[in-house]
Design an enzyme around this catalytic site. Structure first.
Site: not given
Length: 484
Positions: A329, A427
């Protein structure tokens, strides 16, 4: 319909754990129960089935209730992006960023969202199990409170007060907290739970007797100190590790000031063949097999800190010696050429050079991407599932070698031409046993043991419910929950 609230004398007193335990205990009794936290401040969040985000603690509590996470379970989420400000998320959607003074004035609006969510949940479930935030006795925060007694007063619910005896001063914490509440708030407290006790309970009994006599309120039980409980932390990084094999993979995670979703690394912390180390300010990055750049709520600010600490040089050296590197991310964004924040979403508007290790650039946009996803890792075509929470749009030639092929037809992330660097927006990619094993093999670990992280989490939730049965006054709890 019954609402029962758990408040704590301090942060990390055990509120999240106790609510999780009570949710699964009630479910065992055949009671349909739902978790709720009016306001959460955390950088660890989960994507919900309705396309929003909530605190990860509420997602774990939803699992304890065997429910899919929903934005009504945590209607107000604050994600700090500076020392004095935070992104405000209402019903799973980012509204704006505010400093503390502005948010204080905004609380009345936030309270409307809280009460609307509670009304919907209480209309659907017979028991709503509520978690407070921090302490109800913070004098400077009591005006306009929506997280603790302000909420309890608004919905007229009873409260259990939990305190951590392992910190010391448990009786001062409980009595002091009670003394700082108003008379009507004091009357809401129906009992105490003491958490993390070690030793002979007989030696504690005189103190418990005194506490009940001093306050006129019952001690509902004493929960033991549990050393090997591995549920996701709400915010603080859990650095505990279990016993490791001799042949381990050394993994380093640099801890940046605005690190987010560090629960990504919980499966690695529990893996018997992984030596996971979190490296903080002032610490050099030691030799390792794998470095992982984590998510960040302030990518440009954390990039500046990474450089100031000399970690960019250490990462370059790590790659020269053949080490592997993952960016997740915000970490993905750092690996590119540039990060642009024209709207000032994560700090002052502007642009910053990235580490330049992958040929792409990222622009932060107001519309956040929130979705649960599944697909296959380019490594071994292993199945992977996870979630996206990001405001960045990343474009560049490096994306032509994606890290993940998603089931919805999109591709995600990148793998460098030499195979040393993997970048992804996903994630949770270590939670699946097959994807975790594939990544560990790629990083250099032979004969990888597969662990079922979901089964471990479920086991620990069951253990918590066992502790309720064994150590708490369940008859009194049933009355408080309105359960016959």
């Amino acid at each position: 319909m019954t609402t029962l609230m758990v408040q704590g004398t301090t942060s990390d007193a055990g509120k999240s754990t106790l609510v999780t335990a009570l949710c699964r205990w009630l479910l065992r009794q055949g009671v349909a129960v739902v978790p709720f936290k009016p306001q959460n401040m955390a950088l660890n969040s989960a994507v919900t089935a309705d396309g929003g985000e909530i605190g990860r603690a509420q997602a774990v509590q939803a699992q304890a209730c065997r429910l899919a996470p929903h934005t009504d379970m945590n209607p107000v989420l604050l994600k700090p992006n500076s020392d004095t400000g935070a992104q405000v998320i209402i019903h799973g959607r980012a509204v704006t960023s505010m400093n503390a003074v502005a948010y204080h004035d905004y609380k009345a609006i936030a309270m409307q969202a809280v009460l609307a969510s509670h009304q919907r949940l209480s209309g659907e479930y017979p028991v709503v199990m509520v978690e407070g935030a921090g302490s109800p006795a913070e004098i400077n925060l009591r005006a306009g409170d929506i997280a603790n007694m302000g909420f309890a007063e608004a919905v007229d619910c009873p409260v259990i007060l939990v305190a951590d005896i392992n910190r010391g001063g448990v009786f001062a914490h409980l009595v002091g907290t009670l003394e700082l509440l108003s008379p009507t708030e004091q009357a809401r407290v129906k009992g105490f739970v003491i958490n993390r006790f070690r030793g002979d309970i007989a030696l504690l009994q005189p103190g418990l007797d005194w506490l009940e006599q001093r306050t006129g309120k019952p001690v509902l039980g004493v929960l033991p100190y549990v050393t090997d409980l591995h549920l996701e932390a709400e915010d603080g990084i859990d650095v505990r590790q279990g016993a490791k094999d001799e042949r381990v993979l050394k993994v380093i995670v640099p801890v940046l000031p605005r690190i987010s979703n560090h629960t990504d690394f919980d499966p690695l912390r529990l893996h018997p063949q992984v030596d996971l180390q979190f490296i903080g300010p002032g610490q050099p990055i030691p030799p390792a097999d794998l470095i992982i750049l984590p998510g960040s709520k302030s990518v440009r600010g954390d990039l500046a800190q990474l450089r100031e600490r000399g970690w960019d040089t250490a990462i370059a050296r790590h790659l020269r010696y053949g080490g592997k590197l993952i960016g997740i991310c915000g970490g993905l964004q750092m690996l590119g050429r540039e990060v642009h924040d024209p709207l000032g979403l994560e700090g002052p508007a502007g642009s910053s050079p990235g580490l330049g290790l992958l040929d792409y650039a990222t622009v932060l946009e107001a519309q956040k991407q929130l979705r649960n996803v599944a697909g296959a890792l380019s490594l071994e075509q292993s199945p992977v599932a996870g979630y996206e929470i990001h405001a960045g749009v990343t474009q560049g030639p490096a994306l032509q070698r994606p890290a993940v092929q998603l089931a919805d037809g999109r591709s995600d992330g990148a793998i460098s031409a030499d195979g040393q660097i993997l970048a992804t927006y996903l994630h949770g990619l270590f939670e699946g046993s097959q994807s975790c094993a594939a990544l560990l093999r790629w990083a250099g670990l032979a004969d990888v043991q597969q662990i079922d992280y979901e089964a471990l989490r479920e086991r620990d939730i069951e253990r918590l419910a066992d502790l309720v049965e064994k150590h708490l006054d369940t008859a009194h709890l049933r009355k408080l929950c309105g359960v016959a």
